[in-house]
Design an enzyme around this catalytic site. Structure first.
Site, short mmCIF file in Angstrom:
data_model
loop_
_atom_site.label_atom_id
_atom_site.label_comp_id
_atom_site.label_asym_id
_atom_site.label_seq_id
_atom_site.Cartn_x
_atom_site.Cartn_y
_atom_site.Cartn_z
N ASN A 258 67.51 8.10 31.06
CA ASN A 258 66.66 6.94 31.28
C ASN A 258 65.31 7.45 31.82
O ASN A 258 65.30 8.28 32.73
CB ASN A 258 67.32 5.97 32.26
CG ASN A 258 68.60 5.38 31.70
OD1 ASN A 258 68.73 5.20 30.50
ND2 ASN A 258 69.55 5.09 32.58
N HIS B 293 67.84 13.50 35.47
CA HIS B 293 69.29 13.69 35.32
C HIS B 293 69.70 13.23 33.94
O HIS B 293 69.22 12.21 33.44
CB HIS B 293 70.08 12.94 36.39
CG HIS B 293 69.70 11.50 36.50
ND1 HIS B 293 68.57 11.08 37.18
CD2 HIS B 293 70.27 10.39 35.99
CE1 HIS B 293 68.47 9.77 37.09
NE2 HIS B 293 69.48 9.32 36.37
N ASP C 170 79.23 10.40 38.45
CA ASP C 170 78.41 9.26 38.85
C ASP C 170 79.18 8.39 39.84
O ASP C 170 80.38 8.14 39.66
CB ASP C 170 78.02 8.44 37.60
CG ASP C 170 76.88 7.48 37.89
OD1 ASP C 170 75.77 7.71 37.41
OD2 ASP C 170 77.11 6.49 38.63
N GLN D 274 65.71 3.62 34.65
CA GLN D 274 65.77 4.74 35.60
C GLN D 274 65.67 4.22 37.03
O GLN D 274 64.76 3.44 37.35
CB GLN D 274 64.65 5.75 35.33
CG GLN D 274 64.79 7.03 36.17
CD GLN D 274 63.76 8.09 35.85
OE1 GLN D 274 62.85 7.89 35.03
NE2 GLN D 274 63.89 9.24 36.49
P1 AMP Z 1 69.46 6.14 36.37
O1 AMP Z 1 69.64 4.66 36.49
O2 AMP Z 1 69.37 6.64 34.95
O3 AMP Z 1 68.30 6.63 37.23
O4 AMP Z 1 70.79 6.80 36.93
C1 AMP Z 1 71.02 7.00 38.28
C2 AMP Z 1 72.51 7.12 38.41
O5 AMP Z 1 72.78 7.77 39.65
C3 AMP Z 1 73.25 5.78 38.44
O6 AMP Z 1 74.21 5.76 37.35
C4 AMP Z 1 73.92 5.76 39.81
O7 AMP Z 1 75.20 5.17 39.78
C5 AMP Z 1 73.98 7.24 40.15
N1 AMP Z 1 73.97 7.57 41.58
C6 AMP Z 1 73.15 7.08 42.53
N2 AMP Z 1 73.43 7.64 43.73
C7 AMP Z 1 74.45 8.51 43.51
C8 AMP Z 1 75.19 9.39 44.34
N3 AMP Z 1 74.97 9.49 45.65
N4 AMP Z 1 76.17 10.13 43.78
C9 AMP Z 1 76.44 10.03 42.46
N5 AMP Z 1 75.77 9.23 41.62
C10 AMP Z 1 74.79 8.47 42.13
#
Ligand code: AMP
Ligand code: ZN
Length: 107
Positions: A84, A97, A29, A91
């Site tokens: 989420n 994911h 992440d 989310q």
């Molecule tokens: P969610 O809030 O459950 O949709 O999780 C999305 C996650 O993706 C968050 O924890 C972000 O920090 C992570 N995220 C967003 N963009 C990237 C990226 N380019 N590479 C790695 N993680 C990411």
């Protein structure tokens, strides 16, 4: 579709995968909220875990197995696996994911 995780899984955005299987990948992440914070993501786009569960049993199983491998290889064995689902649940990326998070990294 302008989906950041489709760009990562397809290689349009170069990303170091910590693990991968035929239909799913795992990467760190970008904004970790625990000492270990790894995302497990199917290569095919589904908006959330509800849509994936309704659509593809084999992919769901493969995602769980990859998450289990990621946890075994990167945590001390105590970890959280979470999805989420929906913006009010937090989310922010609408490509399904799993978050694998842990306080303890593998020694
Ligand atoms: P969610 O809030 O459950 O949709 O999780 C999305 C996650 O993706 C968050 O924890 C972000 O920090 C992570 N995220 C967003 N963009 C990237 C990226 N380019 N590479 C790695 N993680 C990411
Ligand atoms: Zn996507």
């Amino acid at each position: 579709m302008d989906c950041i995780f489709c760009k990562i899984t397809s290689g349009v955005i170069p990303t170091n995968f910590v693990a991968e299987s035929e239909h799913a990948v795992a990467f760190k992440d970008i904004s970790p909220r625990q000492p270990v914070h790894i995302l497990v993501v199917p290569r095919k786009h589904f908006s959330d875990i509800a849509e994936l569960t309704d659509s593809d049993d084999n992919l769901l199983l493969e995602l769980m197995k990859l998450a289990r491998k990621v946890a075994a290889e990167n945590t001390d064995g105590s970890f959280r696996l979470s999805f989420n689902t929906g913006s009010s649940a937090g989310q922010t990326v609408f490509h399904v994911h799993a978050h694998v998070t842990a306080k303890g990294a593998k020694a």
